[in-house]
Scaffold this active site. Structure first.
Site, PDB file in Angstrom:
ATOM      1  N   THR A  22      25.411  12.338 -23.329  1.00 18.92           N
ATOM      2  CA  THR A  22      24.697  11.383 -22.384  1.00 18.92           C
ATOM      3  C   THR A  22      24.483  11.759 -20.858  1.00 18.92           C
ATOM      4  O   THR A  22      23.887  10.896 -19.910  1.00 18.92           O
ATOM      5  CB  THR A  22      25.351  10.141 -22.598  1.00 18.92           C
ATOM      6  OG1 THR A  22      26.686  10.171 -22.479  1.00 18.92           O
ATOM      7  CG2 THR A  22      25.016   9.422 -23.919  1.00 18.92           C
ATOM      8  N   CYS A 139      28.281  26.076 -11.702  1.00 21.47           N
ATOM      9  CA  CYS A 139      26.736  26.226 -11.514  1.00 21.47           C
ATOM     10  C   CYS A 139      26.180  27.019 -10.244  1.00 21.47           C
ATOM     11  O   CYS A 139      25.301  27.690 -10.365  1.00 21.47           O
ATOM     12  CB  CYS A 139      26.050  24.679 -11.548  1.00 21.47           C
ATOM     13  SG  CYS A 139      27.131  23.576 -10.532  1.00 21.47           S
ATOM     14  N   GLN A 166      24.344  22.861  -2.137  1.00 26.36           N
ATOM     15  CA  GLN A 166      24.478  22.419  -3.577  1.00 26.36           C
ATOM     16  C   GLN A 166      23.807  21.026  -3.614  1.00 26.36           C
ATOM     17  O   GLN A 166      24.270  20.189  -3.001  1.00 26.36           O
ATOM     18  CB  GLN A 166      25.916  22.533  -3.949  1.00 26.36           C
ATOM     19  CG  GLN A 166      26.378  23.874  -3.863  1.00 26.36           C
ATOM     20  CD  GLN A 166      27.964  24.298  -4.334  1.00 26.36           C
ATOM     21  OE1 GLN A 166      28.532  24.810  -3.945  1.00 26.36           O
ATOM     22  NE2 GLN A 166      28.176  23.450  -5.270  1.00 26.36           N
ATOM     23  N   HIS A 248      20.546  24.667  -6.948  1.00 23.22           N
ATOM     24  CA  HIS A 248      21.588  25.085  -5.678  1.00 23.22           C
ATOM     25  C   HIS A 248      20.951  26.384  -5.198  1.00 23.22           C
ATOM     26  O   HIS A 248      20.369  27.083  -5.788  1.00 23.22           O
ATOM     27  CB  HIS A 248      22.808  25.281  -6.512  1.00 23.22           C
ATOM     28  CG  HIS A 248      23.448  24.253  -7.013  1.00 23.22           C
ATOM     29  ND1 HIS A 248      23.267  22.968  -6.816  1.00 23.22           N
ATOM     30  CD2 HIS A 248      24.961  24.270  -7.616  1.00 23.22           C
ATOM     31  CE1 HIS A 248      24.091  21.881  -7.246  1.00 23.22           C
ATOM     32  NE2 HIS A 248      25.284  22.762  -8.111  1.00 23.22           N
TER      33      HIS A 248
HETATM   34  N1  NAP Z   1      25.932  18.847 -13.136  1.00 22.28           N
HETATM   35  C1  NAP Z   1      26.018  20.128 -12.937  1.00 22.28           C
HETATM   36  O1  NAP Z   1      25.033  20.926 -12.339  1.00 22.28           O
HETATM   37  C2  NAP Z   1      27.075  21.193 -13.709  1.00 22.28           C
HETATM   38  C3  NAP Z   1      26.704  22.172 -13.779  1.00 22.28           C
HETATM   39  C4  NAP Z   1      27.847  23.114 -14.435  1.00 22.28           C
HETATM   40  C5  NAP Z   1      28.799  22.674 -14.897  1.00 22.28           C
HETATM   41  N2  NAP Z   1      28.929  21.182 -15.100  1.00 22.28           N
HETATM   42  C6  NAP Z   1      29.779  20.683 -15.632  1.00 22.28           C
HETATM   43  O2  NAP Z   1      29.258  20.143 -17.184  1.00 22.28           O
HETATM   44  C7  NAP Z   1      30.124  18.676 -17.366  1.00 22.28           C
HETATM   45  C8  NAP Z   1      29.226  17.881 -17.101  1.00 22.28           C
HETATM   46  O3  NAP Z   1      28.600  17.422 -16.134  1.00 22.28           O
HETATM   47  P1  NAP Z   1      27.468  16.268 -15.847  1.00 22.28           P
HETATM   48  O4  NAP Z   1      26.879  16.729 -14.256  1.00 22.28           O
HETATM   49  O5  NAP Z   1      26.732  16.129 -16.929  1.00 22.28           O
HETATM   50  O6  NAP Z   1      28.026  15.058 -15.584  1.00 22.28           O
HETATM   51  P2  NAP Z   1      27.759  13.386 -16.081  1.00 22.28           P
HETATM   52  O7  NAP Z   1      26.337  13.368 -15.712  1.00 22.28           O
HETATM   53  O8  NAP Z   1      28.793  12.559 -15.155  1.00 22.28           O
HETATM   54  O9  NAP Z   1      28.195  13.403 -17.655  1.00 22.28           O
HETATM   55  C9  NAP Z   1      29.405  13.295 -17.954  1.00 22.28           C
HETATM   56  C10 NAP Z   1      29.264  13.182 -19.685  1.00 22.28           C
HETATM   57  O10 NAP Z   1      30.827  13.133 -20.180  1.00 22.28           O
HETATM   58  C11 NAP Z   1      30.835  12.146 -21.062  1.00 22.28           C
HETATM   59  N3  NAP Z   1      32.355  11.583 -20.757  1.00 22.28           N
HETATM   60  C12 NAP Z   1      33.030  11.409 -19.796  1.00 22.28           C
HETATM   61  N4  NAP Z   1      34.139  10.880 -19.828  1.00 22.28           N
HETATM   62  C13 NAP Z   1      34.320  11.139 -21.267  1.00 22.28           C
HETATM   63  C14 NAP Z   1      35.358  10.904 -22.278  1.00 22.28           C
HETATM   64  N5  NAP Z   1      36.540  10.434 -21.942  1.00 22.28           N
HETATM   65  N6  NAP Z   1      35.256  11.062 -23.412  1.00 22.28           N
HETATM   66  C15 NAP Z   1      33.811  11.304 -24.052  1.00 22.28           C
HETATM   67  N7  NAP Z   1      32.844  11.767 -23.185  1.00 22.28           N
HETATM   68  C16 NAP Z   1      33.098  11.430 -21.994  1.00 22.28           C
HETATM   69  C17 NAP Z   1      29.875  11.020 -20.412  1.00 22.28           C
HETATM   70  O11 NAP Z   1      29.967  10.070 -21.519  1.00 22.28           O
HETATM   71  P3  NAP Z   1      29.427   8.563 -21.250  1.00 22.28           P
HETATM   72  O12 NAP Z   1      28.116   8.431 -20.863  1.00 22.28           O
HETATM   73  O13 NAP Z   1      29.649   8.021 -22.408  1.00 22.28           O
HETATM   74  O14 NAP Z   1      30.088   8.241 -20.157  1.00 22.28           O
HETATM   75  C18 NAP Z   1      28.666  11.793 -20.136  1.00 22.28           C
HETATM   76  O15 NAP Z   1      28.086  12.233 -21.336  1.00 22.28           O
HETATM   77  C19 NAP Z   1      31.314  18.462 -16.230  1.00 22.28           C
HETATM   78  O16 NAP Z   1      32.517  19.407 -16.647  1.00 22.28           O
HETATM   79  C20 NAP Z   1      30.741  19.441 -14.949  1.00 22.28           C
HETATM   80  O17 NAP Z   1      31.720  20.162 -13.982  1.00 22.28           O
HETATM   81  C21 NAP Z   1      27.925  20.534 -14.482  1.00 22.28           C
END
Ligand code: NAP
Length: 340
Positions: A22, A139, A166, A248
């Site tokens: 999500t 990223c 970023q 970025h």
């Molecule tokens: N955004 C970027 O550009 C980027 C790039 C590279 C890597 N990342 C990495 O990718 C990961 C996700 O980033 P994002 O940007 O997509 O974050 P995000 O939009 O905040 O989404 C977080 C996701 O993790 C789930 N989640 C959080 N706590 C949880 C728990 N305790 N149990 C199960 N699910 C949980 C959330 O589910 P709910 O909706 O149910 O809360 C949501 O689906 C992170 O590790 C981040 O460092 C991000």
């Protein structure tokens, strides 16, 4: 040890789980699995308790979101982690026990010896040896190493200075929401970022470390060295958060013993898969985050000689949710599948 294998003789297709389905990365990842024609058989959507029961549209189907927990991985071949570092640490070993491969977007395993940290175009060969967990770089690192790898192959790099810009989606949905909130209400307090991000530039991404660096800057340096297999590479980074939604970018100076001319740089970048040269200064053509949003290529341009250091100066931009996250993770899975 290769861990992807067809566990049901004669059957085709890959059973996939997405932890963090999500979230900002998870949603893009699911869309790209379909767009790229990934050989999906089952797709299991996993997230936190908050999202259990929510239905998400996936192509022409509606799938229900389940809770990410240790026994959620039975029967899966590949599980993408795009949630929190803590969750990856807790659940990736359960994925391995279930006989699947975990491809992790968090920073949890990136620097662990024995865990490949992979950008397929740069060090896909690192996928030959793994124990079931494969790490995806940060990223910002991915865009930088895609631009540096062809230069490193052309003329061994000696020193790199990178200043990154970023976008707020690098901090996921909460980052995007904070920018939108502050654009509507200038007094809305910062929570995700260390200072107001609307109408601002914040010289701190992730955590402030006692040595005057940020944790993001350390990640960029450590991961770049590991991916390029250059533990000795002198690399300095300054990571800035800017009020851009997606994309970025980085201003980079790369020095080598034999100077790299802008023309040579454009030639080696053009020949490198996944890199696109966008560089016609007199015509006002250069990479921008906005131009790369929704694309998988890493754009490079503004190649010029740096009179101060004799190095090559350039600017690169990539979509942090695609090549910086989802696309790279899927490419890793595709590489494993291609190897059978
Ligand atoms: N955004 C970027 O550009 C980027 C790039 C590279 C890597 N990342 C990495 O990718 C990961 C996700 O980033 P994002 O940007 O997509 O974050 P995000 O939009 O905040 O989404 C977080 C996701 O993790 C789930 N989640 C959080 N706590 C949880 C728990 N305790 N149990 C199960 N699910 C949980 C959330 O589910 P709910 O909706 O149910 O809360 C949501 O689906 C992170 O590790 C981040 O460092 C991000």
């Amino acid at each position: 040890m290769e861990r992807i294998e067809k566990r049901r003789d004669g059957e085709r297709g890959v059973d996939v789980g997405v932890v963090g389905a999500t979230g900002a990365v998870g949603e893009v990842l699911i869309r790209l699995l379909l767009e790229r024609g990934f050989p999906l058989r089952e797709l299991r959507l996993l997230a936190s308790e908050r999202s259990v029961g929510r239905r998400m549209r996936v192509g022409d189907r509606e799938l229900e979101v389940h809770r990410a927990e240790p026994d959620a991985f039975d029967g899966l071949d590949v599980v993408f982690f795009a949630a929190t570092g803590g969750l990856s640490k807790e659940l990736a070993p359960a994925v391995v026990r279930a006989g699947a491969v975990a491809i992790d977007k968090s920073s949890t395993f990136r620097m662990e010896p024995g865990v490949p940290l992979v950008v397929p175009e740069v060090n896909g060969q690192a996928l030959r040896e793994h124990d079931g967990i494969i790490a995806c770089p940060n990223c910002t690192t991915i865009g930088l190493v895609m631009a540096l790898a062809p230069l490193e192959a052309h003329a061994r790099l000696e020193r790199v200075v990178a200043t990154t810009l970023q976008s707020v989606s690098g901090a996921g949905r909460p980052g995007l929401e904070e920018l939108h909130r502050q654009l509507e209400d200038d007094a809305a307090p910062p929570g995700v970022f260390a200072a107001p991000i609307a109408r601002n530039v914040v010289p701190l991404c992730d955590r402030a470390m006692p040595d005057g660096w940020s944790s993001e800057e350390h990640k960029l340096v450590d991961e770049t060295r590991k991916i390029l297999d250059r533990p000795d590479l002198a690399l300095h980074a300054t990571c800035l958060r800017v009020p851009v939604e997606v994309g970025h970018s980085a201003s980079v100076i790369a020095e080598s013993a034999d100077a790299i001319s802008p023309a040579d740089a454009r030639a080696v970048w053009s020949a490198f898969p996944g890199v696109e040269v966008v560089d016609d200064w007199n015509a006002g053509v250069f990479p921008t985050p906005r131009a790369v949003e929704g694309r998988d290529a890493v754009l490079v341009g503004r190649a010029r000689s740096d009179a101060a250091t004799g190095g090559l100066a350039f600017f690169e931009a990539s979509d942090n949710l695609r090549k910086g996250a989802a696309t790279n993770a899927i490419q890793i899975a595709e590489t494993l599948i291609a190897r059978g």
